[in-house]
Design an enzyme around this catalytic site. Structure first.
Site, PDB file in Angstrom:
ATOM      1  N   GLY A  71       0.934  -1.186   0.129  1.00  0.00           N
ATOM      2  CA  GLY A  71       0.147   0.063   0.293  1.00  0.00           C
ATOM      3  C   GLY A  71       0.718   1.195  -0.002  1.00  0.00           C
ATOM      4  O   GLY A  71       0.599   2.361  -0.560  1.00  0.00           O
ATOM      5  N   THR A  72       1.942   1.254   0.875  1.00  0.00           N
ATOM      6  CA  THR A  72       2.805   2.500   0.928  1.00  0.00           C
ATOM      7  C   THR A  72       3.416   2.635  -0.478  1.00  0.00           C
ATOM      8  O   THR A  72       3.303   3.914  -0.949  1.00  0.00           O
ATOM      9  CB  THR A  72       3.987   2.199   1.820  1.00  0.00           C
ATOM     10  OG1 THR A  72       3.183   1.835   3.065  1.00  0.00           O
ATOM     11  CG2 THR A  72       4.813   3.407   1.992  1.00  0.00           C
ATOM     12  N   GLN A 179      -7.737  -0.066   3.278  1.00  0.00           N
ATOM     13  CA  GLN A 179      -8.654  -0.724   4.184  1.00  0.00           C
ATOM     14  C   GLN A 179     -10.016  -1.256   3.623  1.00  0.00           C
ATOM     15  O   GLN A 179     -10.757  -1.784   4.399  1.00  0.00           O
ATOM     16  CB  GLN A 179      -8.875   0.378   5.474  1.00  0.00           C
ATOM     17  CG  GLN A 179      -7.623   0.749   6.364  1.00  0.00           C
ATOM     18  CD  GLN A 179      -7.149  -0.670   6.961  1.00  0.00           C
ATOM     19  OE1 GLN A 179      -7.882  -1.634   7.378  1.00  0.00           O
ATOM     20  NE2 GLN A 179      -6.017  -0.517   7.456  1.00  0.00           N
ATOM     21  N   SER A 199      -3.486  -3.629  -0.833  1.00  0.00           N
ATOM     22  CA  SER A 199      -2.487  -4.358  -0.203  1.00  0.00           C
ATOM     23  C   SER A 199      -3.099  -5.546   0.119  1.00  0.00           C
ATOM     24  O   SER A 199      -3.803  -5.771   1.073  1.00  0.00           O
ATOM     25  CB  SER A 199      -1.946  -3.270   0.971  1.00  0.00           C
ATOM     26  OG  SER A 199      -0.867  -4.247   1.537  1.00  0.00           O
ATOM     27  N   HIS A 201      -1.763  -7.877   2.296  1.00  0.00           N
ATOM     28  CA  HIS A 201      -1.830  -8.321   3.800  1.00  0.00           C
ATOM     29  C   HIS A 201      -2.884  -7.977   4.634  1.00  0.00           C
ATOM     30  O   HIS A 201      -3.036  -8.138   5.675  1.00  0.00           O
ATOM     31  CB  HIS A 201      -0.235  -7.766   4.518  1.00  0.00           C
ATOM     32  CG  HIS A 201      -0.012  -6.747   4.794  1.00  0.00           C
ATOM     33  ND1 HIS A 201      -0.100  -6.188   6.137  1.00  0.00           N
ATOM     34  CD2 HIS A 201       0.394  -5.570   4.203  1.00  0.00           C
ATOM     35  CE1 HIS A 201      -0.018  -4.845   6.271  1.00  0.00           C
ATOM     36  NE2 HIS A 201       0.523  -4.371   5.123  1.00  0.00           N
ATOM     37  N   CYS A 324       3.582   3.065  14.528  1.00  0.00           N
ATOM     38  CA  CYS A 324       4.386   3.384  15.539  1.00  0.00           C
ATOM     39  C   CYS A 324       5.609   2.697  15.272  1.00  0.00           C
ATOM     40  O   CYS A 324       6.209   1.884  16.025  1.00  0.00           O
ATOM     41  CB  CYS A 324       3.817   2.821  16.936  1.00  0.00           C
ATOM     42  SG  CYS A 324       3.430   0.937  16.831  1.00  0.00           S
TER      43      CYS A 324
END
Ligand code: PLP
Length: 377
Positions: A71-72, A179, A199, A201, A324
């Site tokens: 996705g990134t 999402q 994405s 995963h 994070c």
């Protein structure tokens, strides 16, 4: 101790039906898809099939899908791919609640003066107003980027309306669909969206593989050069087994979607019932219009890190929603954009259920959570 995983928006376990297909490919179809011999042809066939399955799932043509590392990368490809073609500096509209995969490349381009950036605001429920898009559009607006579903609140945004506004003005529209892919039937042939990222995963496929839908005719500058793969839009030998796994994972997710949606909603609502019974607890987001698997909860006077550590000690995996990667929990930029204080933005815990969540697990969390909160207070 029995472990409970309630962080499906961060990532999902690999479905064994997907693993089987990947294993077969990893061992048997080891050729380089660019090679002209039989081994290459086998791998090429697998990739071509994956293009067809994914394109078919989204109602578009196989050559409109570009496989990436996730996705990134897809978001970076969409953003740099469109804005890299600009002759002079341009203007971009995005929302203040996008994932960092979208916000950061845009901020980088703004810092070096390539673009001017306007942010769509959200209200206290995290909702966007499409009229704001109309207000922000300028002559030089070169891209509009708005996500389909928010990873923290689960909120769903008015993509069709925003897309129509963009299309009327001939402005490319990129939608981060990470999402929502696999959770909703998305017909990109009908939706006025020009670029859409996903994405594997997030829908029970492997990590490190994703894709970008690029509407036919849209000029996209490649992000990774050095090969003619993916129709010259993404250089480098393809992650063959990963791509095949992504296609299989998407297929399975869409086949099971309707049944899963109802089941996950029931489990999420059950959990929310327990959360609401805790004094000083609240649920953030647009409760009428969000993903059925997500709940983003706040607990008065306790920060999320403390709760997450305590939950983890009981074998329960949840998240604070925000990235994070640095190892420290940042306040949620989504809650800050919704008008909450830094303290509140540091207090939220996201629970996201998925394919392997059971009712028994929800009961376990529903029992443990009030004890943990009351003990911490
Ligand atoms: N966009 C959204 C909305 C996400 O939730 C994520 C991952 O959490 C990404 C992009 C990045 O995807 P990936 O982890 O595949 O790079």
């Amino acid at each position: 101790m029995k472990k409970v995983y309630l962080d499906y928006n961060a990532t999902t376990p690999l479905d064994l039906r997907v693993k089987q297909v990947i294993d077969r490919f990893l061992v048997n179809s080891y050729g380089n898809p660019s090679s002209l011999h039989w081994a290459g042809a086998e791998a090429r066939k697998g990739i071509d099939e994956a293009h067809s399955i994914v394109a078919g799932s989204f109602g578009v043509s196989p050559d409109e899908i570009v496989f990436t590392s996730g996705g990134t990368e897809s978001a970076n490809l969409a953003i740099h791919g469109i804005l890299g073609n600009l002759q002079k500096s341009g203007h971009v509209i995005t929302s203040s609640v996008e994932h960092h995969a979208v916000l950061e490349p845009l901020q980088t381009l703004a810092q070096i003066g390539r673009i001017e950036l306007s942010h769509l605001r959200v209200d206290t429920k995290g909702r966007l107003n499409p009229d704001d898009v109309v207000r922000l559009i300028r002559e030089e607006t070169a891209l509009i980027a708005v996500m389909y579903a928010n990873n923290e609140t689960g909120n769903l945004f008015p993509i069709e309306t925003i897309g129509r506004i963009a299309r009327e003005r001939k402005i490319p529209f990129f939608c981060d669909g990470v999402q929502v892919a696999g959770k909703r039937a998305i017909n990109l042939g009908r939706l006025p969206v020009d670029l859409f990222s996903f994405s594997a995963h997030k829908f029970y496929g492997p990590k490190g593989v994703g894709g970008l839908y690029v509407r036919k005719g849209l000029k996209l500058k490649p992000l990774i050069e050095g090969g003619a793969q993916e129709m010259k839009r993404r250089g480098g030998t393809e992650n063959v087994a990963g791509i095949i796994g992504l296609a299989q994972a998407l297929k399975v997710s869409l086949e099971e979607m309707e049944r899963e949606k109802a089941r996950l909603k029931r489990l999420r609502d059950l959990l929310e019932e327990r959360i609401r019974s805790i004094p000083g607890a609240c649920i953030y987001g647009d409760l009428e219009n969000r993903l059925e698997n997500t709940t983003f909860a706040g607990f008065d006077r306790i920060d999320s890190e403390t709760i997450l550590i305590a939950l983890d000690r009981h074998g329960i995996a949840a998240s604070n929603g925000a990235a994070c990667s640095s190892g420290t929990l940042e306040p949620s930029h989504v809650l800050m954009a919704m008008g909450f204080s830094e303290r509140e933005a540091k207090g939220a815990v996201r629970f996201s259920v998925g394919r392997f969540t059971t009712e028994e697990e929800i009961h376990t969390v529903g029992e443990k959570l009030p004890e943990i909160v009351s003990h911490l207070r």
